[in-house]
Design a protein around this motif. Structure first.
Motif, short mmCIF file in Angstrom:
data_model
loop_
_atom_site.label_atom_id
_atom_site.label_comp_id
_atom_site.label_asym_id
_atom_site.label_seq_id
_atom_site.Cartn_x
_atom_site.Cartn_y
_atom_site.Cartn_z
N ARG A 132 51.15 57.76 27.10
CA ARG A 132 51.38 57.37 25.75
C ARG A 132 51.13 58.66 24.84
O ARG A 132 50.46 59.27 25.15
CB ARG A 132 50.49 56.17 25.62
N LYS A 133 51.74 58.50 23.59
CA LYS A 133 51.64 59.17 22.60
C LYS A 133 50.32 58.72 21.71
O LYS A 133 50.15 57.36 21.84
CB LYS A 133 52.56 59.34 21.78
N PRO A 134 49.33 59.37 21.17
CA PRO A 134 48.26 58.86 20.69
C PRO A 134 48.49 57.60 19.74
O PRO A 134 47.69 56.87 19.47
CB PRO A 134 47.55 59.99 19.73
N LYS A 135 49.62 57.91 18.68
CA LYS A 135 49.71 56.48 17.99
C LYS A 135 50.14 55.17 18.59
O LYS A 135 50.05 54.27 18.15
CB LYS A 135 50.89 56.97 16.89
N PRO A 156 49.58 64.72 17.91
CA PRO A 156 50.30 63.47 17.69
C PRO A 156 51.51 63.79 18.60
O PRO A 156 52.08 62.79 19.32
CB PRO A 156 50.56 63.36 16.41
N HIS A 157 51.90 65.03 18.81
CA HIS A 157 53.23 65.16 19.54
C HIS A 157 53.20 65.00 21.09
O HIS A 157 54.26 65.40 21.76
CB HIS A 157 53.91 66.36 19.15
N MET A 158 52.02 65.09 21.50
CA MET A 158 51.53 65.25 23.03
C MET A 158 51.23 63.81 23.52
O MET A 158 50.37 63.21 22.82
CB MET A 158 50.57 66.45 23.23
N SER A 165 39.55 54.71 21.27
CA SER A 165 38.75 55.55 20.46
C SER A 165 37.35 54.95 20.12
O SER A 165 36.34 55.83 19.95
CB SER A 165 39.57 55.93 19.17
N ASN A 166 37.29 53.72 20.16
CA ASN A 166 35.91 53.24 20.14
C ASN A 166 35.28 52.34 21.47
O ASN A 166 35.79 51.39 21.79
CB ASN A 166 35.79 52.02 19.00
#
Ligand code: ADP
Ligand code: MG
Length: 337
Positions: free
Chosen positions: A129-132, A88-90, A139-140
């Motif tokens: 961007r960060k994952p969140k 999450p931090h990357m 993801s789909n």
């Protein structure tokens, strides 16, 4: 990576045994695909091989060396997650670069490969961007991108010639990508084989129903006569059909299940047949699917694109003896001749 050997691998979460004794050998360079219904243990098995889960019992060896006590990073394995398993931090870029960094690739090489992969996936705009901050569609993957990914996986395997293990629900992915498919069910292996071996010679009813879309048609029947050179069966509707299987172990009166794939039923010609009523028709252009019922039993037929059966019509469907499958009361297949 190299060859992977699993011997009696079990995995329990608390008192629930999720993997119930997995024996599997994956050859060096092989592309193996795990398939099976949701919850059967595919992800757990993959995570156990990677070392993200510790097996409860059994042994795992990679390249002839036991890895039971090795951490994931010491197993020489790379893993691509289905979803949500990003740091999450990357940023997306850093997440993608992480494995290459661990493998000590130089900076220019990492950049080239991350950008190349991002291009392939159409996600160049999201690299910072960060994952969140990512939306769901990433993801789909949508249908077109999945086709593209299939091609990318195949060419990646072609290029790297490394051992690959892939998990999917997708029939087409499994059939097209796999050197061998492993069919899992409730923590056990039902069958391992080349895609067409599983398709043409499913070992049991579970594999017969699981591999192939639309599914194999299954009709309740009983043995009329049975030898090592073939069987004659009678369906619930009273039709008699010959099946080219070694039925030496069966005897007259035994309950069996007749299996026939949608593309092997035909409407023309002569020979043993079943009759069924058309319920619903799908016209796809290159093919026509007719969904019928034979008594209470649903039957699907693949017809040529120009076929136009109509709802309510009764069709006589030929069942070629050498295309039919036969299963005993325990669901075990009789060997096809
Ligand atoms: P699949 O990938 O085939 O859908 P999974 O390997 O994810 O199946 O799960 C197999 C079974 O193990 C499921 O019943 C699931 O609920 C259970 N399971 C998976 N991970 C855990 C966990 N960390 N703790 C408890 N149960 C788990
Ligand atoms: Mg899973």
């Amino acid at each position: 990576m190299a060859d992977v050997r699993l011997t009696g691998v079990t995995k329990s979460f608390g008192t629930t045994e999720v993997l119930k004794g997995i024996d599997l050998e994956i050859a060096d360079g092989e592309f193996v695909v795990f398939v099976g219904p949701s919850g059967c243990g595919k992800s757990t098995l993959l995570r156990t091989i990677a070392g993200l889960e510790e097996q409860t019992g059994g042994d795992i060896a990679i390249g002839g060396r036991s890895v039971n006590d090795l951490s994931p990073s010491d197993r020489g394995i790379a893993m691509v997650f289905q979803s949500y398993a990003l740091y999450p931090h990357m940023s997306v870029y850093e997440n993608m670069a992480f494995g290459l960094k661990l493998a000590k690739a130089d900076k220019a090489e990492i950049d080239r490969r991350v950008r190349g992969a991002a291009e392939t996936l159409n996600i160049t705009d999201y690299l910072d961007r960060k994952p969140k901050a990512l939306s769901e569609p990433l993801s789909n993957l949508d249908a077109a991108l999945r086709v593209r990914m299939r091609y990318e996986f195949a060419s990646l395997h072609e290029r790297l010639k490394t051992t690959m293990v892939y998990v999917t629900h997708d029939q087409v992915e499994a059939m097209t990508l796999a050197d061998r498919i492993v069919v899992l069910n409730a923590g056990r292996i039902e069958q391992v084989g080349k895609p067409m071996e599983l398709y043409e010679r499913p070992r049991n009813l579970f594999v017969a129903e699981f591999i192939g879309s639309p599914k194999m048609n299954l009709l309740a029947a009983e043995i009329v006569s049975a030898t090592a050179k073939g069987a004659t069966v009678r369906t619930a509707a009273g039709e008699t059909l010959k099946v080219a299987v070694d039925a030496a172990r069966a005897k007259s009166g035994d309950t069996v299940t007749l299996g026939i794939r949608p593309e092997h039923l035909t409407t023309g010609g002569k020979g043993d047949a079943i009759s069924a009523d058309v319920v619903f028709v799908e016209t796809l252009g290159h093919a026509t699917y007719a969904y019928l019922t034979a008594g209470e039993t649903p039957v699907t037929v693949l017809l040529p694109g120009d076929a136009r059966p109509s709802a309510g019509e009764a069709l006589t469907l030929r069942v070629p003896a050498d295309q039919a499958h036969l299963f005993d009361a325990d669901g075990l297949a009789f060997d096809r001749l």
